[in-house]
Design an enzyme around this catalytic site. Structure first.
Site, PDB file in Angstrom:
ATOM      1  N   SER A   1       0.836  -1.201   0.000  1.00  0.00           N
ATOM      2  CA  SER A   1       0.000   0.000   0.000  1.00  0.00           C
ATOM      3  C   SER A   1       0.870   1.250   0.000  1.00  0.00           C
ATOM      4  CB  SER A   1      -0.921   0.002   1.223  1.00  0.00           C
ATOM      5  OG  SER A   1      -1.650   1.204   1.257  1.00  0.00           O
TER       6      SER A   1
ATOM      7  N   HIS B   1      -1.140  -1.573  -4.184  1.00  0.00           N
ATOM      8  CA  HIS B   1      -2.416  -1.081  -3.645  1.00  0.00           C
ATOM      9  C   HIS B   1      -2.340   0.446  -3.541  1.00  0.00           C
ATOM     10  CE1 HIS B   1      -5.872  -1.668  -0.705  1.00  0.00           C
ATOM     11  NE2 HIS B   1      -5.438  -0.498  -0.282  1.00  0.00           N
TER      12      HIS B   1
ATOM     13  N   ASP C   1      -4.409   3.834  -2.474  1.00  0.00           N
ATOM     14  CA  ASP C   1      -5.562   4.320  -1.702  1.00  0.00           C
ATOM     15  C   ASP C   1      -6.067   5.637  -2.256  1.00  0.00           C
ATOM     16  OD1 ASP C   1      -5.890   2.370   0.451  1.00  0.00           O
ATOM     17  OD2 ASP C   1      -3.851   2.946   0.981  1.00  0.00           O
TER      18      ASP C   1
ATOM     19  N   MET D   1      -8.658   8.588  -1.867  1.00  0.00           N
ATOM     20  CA  MET D   1      -9.534   9.203  -0.852  1.00  0.00           C
ATOM     21  C   MET D   1     -10.031  10.551  -1.355  1.00  0.00           C
ATOM     22  SD  MET D   1      -7.358   8.378   2.564  1.00  0.00           S
ATOM     23  CE  MET D   1      -6.450   6.831   2.752  1.00  0.00           C
TER      24      MET D   1
ATOM     25  N   HIS E   1      -8.011   1.211  -4.407  1.00  0.00           N
ATOM     26  CA  HIS E   1      -8.935   1.112  -3.266  1.00  0.00           C
ATOM     27  C   HIS E   1      -9.677   2.437  -3.162  1.00  0.00           C
ATOM     28  CE1 HIS E   1      -9.340   0.651   1.433  1.00  0.00           C
ATOM     29  NE2 HIS E   1     -10.503   0.760   0.812  1.00  0.00           N
TER      30      HIS E   1
ATOM     31  N   MET F   1     -11.830   4.886  -1.660  1.00  0.00           N
ATOM     32  CA  MET F   1     -12.519   5.356  -0.441  1.00  0.00           C
ATOM     33  C   MET F   1     -13.186   6.671  -0.810  1.00  0.00           C
ATOM     34  SD  MET F   1      -9.593   4.329   2.265  1.00  0.00           S
ATOM     35  CE  MET F   1      -8.401   4.025   0.964  1.00  0.00           C
TER      36      MET F   1
ATOM     37  N   MET G   1     -11.559  -4.284   6.158  1.00  0.00           N
ATOM     38  CA  MET G   1     -10.757  -3.222   6.777  1.00  0.00           C
ATOM     39  C   MET G   1     -10.502  -3.602   8.231  1.00  0.00           C
ATOM     40  SD  MET G   1     -10.028  -0.873   4.530  1.00  0.00           S
ATOM     41  CE  MET G   1      -9.118   0.126   5.702  1.00  0.00           C
TER      42      MET G   1
ATOM     43  N   ASP H   1      -6.732  -5.118   5.386  1.00  0.00           N
ATOM     44  CA  ASP H   1      -6.064  -3.838   5.150  1.00  0.00           C
ATOM     45  C   ASP H   1      -6.086  -3.003   6.429  1.00  0.00           C
ATOM     46  OD1 ASP H   1      -5.032  -1.506   4.082  1.00  0.00           O
ATOM     47  OD2 ASP H   1      -6.717  -1.120   2.736  1.00  0.00           O
TER      48      ASP H   1
END
Ligand code: DX5
Ligand code: ZN
Length: 214
Positions: free
Chosen positions: A6, A31, A33, A35, A64, A66, A135, A173
């Protein structure tokens, strides 16, 4: 165990180099993230960043999301080169149609559950998924402490998979280190998403190899 690195805790001034380093160290996935400052109280990367680092990876790239509106934005991340799209079941737009649209584009689909979300919320999606991501911290930040109550959820999802013969892999994660890796493995996880523990370590290869053998 499979390892997904990540990038949230990597050196952002050297993102491409960090990708190359974890690839050389033996990571199975990258990975990223995403956001939006709305679904979670933090803002990170957009599709242009993903596109600019995708070329450094010889392993599947996972976005991922979010974000509140994965239904609108997932295509931009697919166009940018994401192989796997993760979206949260807590968003209002989580439905079978969205999964089928992604599948039509040959995207591998992953549903994510927050620590407070019950397993029954994902039941109807399970036959269609490539991955389920549990999560193990509240989403939004790297470097948080693993929430042990999530172990039960991993076990439940693992048991349902076995009983029904589903094919998805289980990812975890948040807060993964040597100790928590062994706990989630016992509970039935297949893939460890690792952020700060990996990128703060001196030797990525050794950290990844050790986690894989847990
Ligand atoms: C948190 C992110 C994670 C994060 C994990 O919202 O989804 O991928 O990078 O970081 P660590 O491993 O530091 O908990
Ligand atoms: Zn993540």
């Amino acid at each position: 165990m499979l390892i997904s690195s990540s990038l949230l805790s990597s050196d952002f001034s050297n993102l491409g180099k960090e990708v190359k380093k974890v690839i050389r160290a033996g990571t199975d996935f990258i990975h990223l993230d995403i956001m939006d400052g709305h679904f979670v109280p933090n803002i990170t990367f957009g599709p242009m960043v993903l596109a600019s680092i995708r070329k450094f990876s010889s392993v599947p790239f996972e976005a991922h999301l979010m974000i509140t509106q994965p239904d609108i934005y997932w295509k931009k991340f697919a166009d940018a080169g994401a192989d796997i799209i993760d979206f949260h079941v807590e968003t209002k737009v989580a439905n079978l149609r969205l999964i089928k649209e992604m599948k039509k584009r040959n995207i591998k689909v992953c549903i994510v559950l927050n620590p407070s979300t019950q397993v029954n919320k994902i039941f109807k999606f399970l036959p269609y998924l490539d991955y389920v991501l549990v999560m193990t911290v509240n989403p939004g930040f790297g470097g948080q402490k693993f929430i042990p109550e999530t172990l039960d959820k991993i076990k439940k999802i693992h048991d349902i998979r076995q009983k029904k013969g589903y094919k998805f892999l289980i990812q975890v994660d948040g807060g993964i280190n040597y100790q928590t890796a062994s706990l989630v493995k016992k509970a039935g996880a297949d893939i460890l998403v690792v952020g700060s523990f990996l990128f703060k370590s001196k030797n990525y290869k050794k950290t990844i190899e050790t986690l894989k053998c847990i």
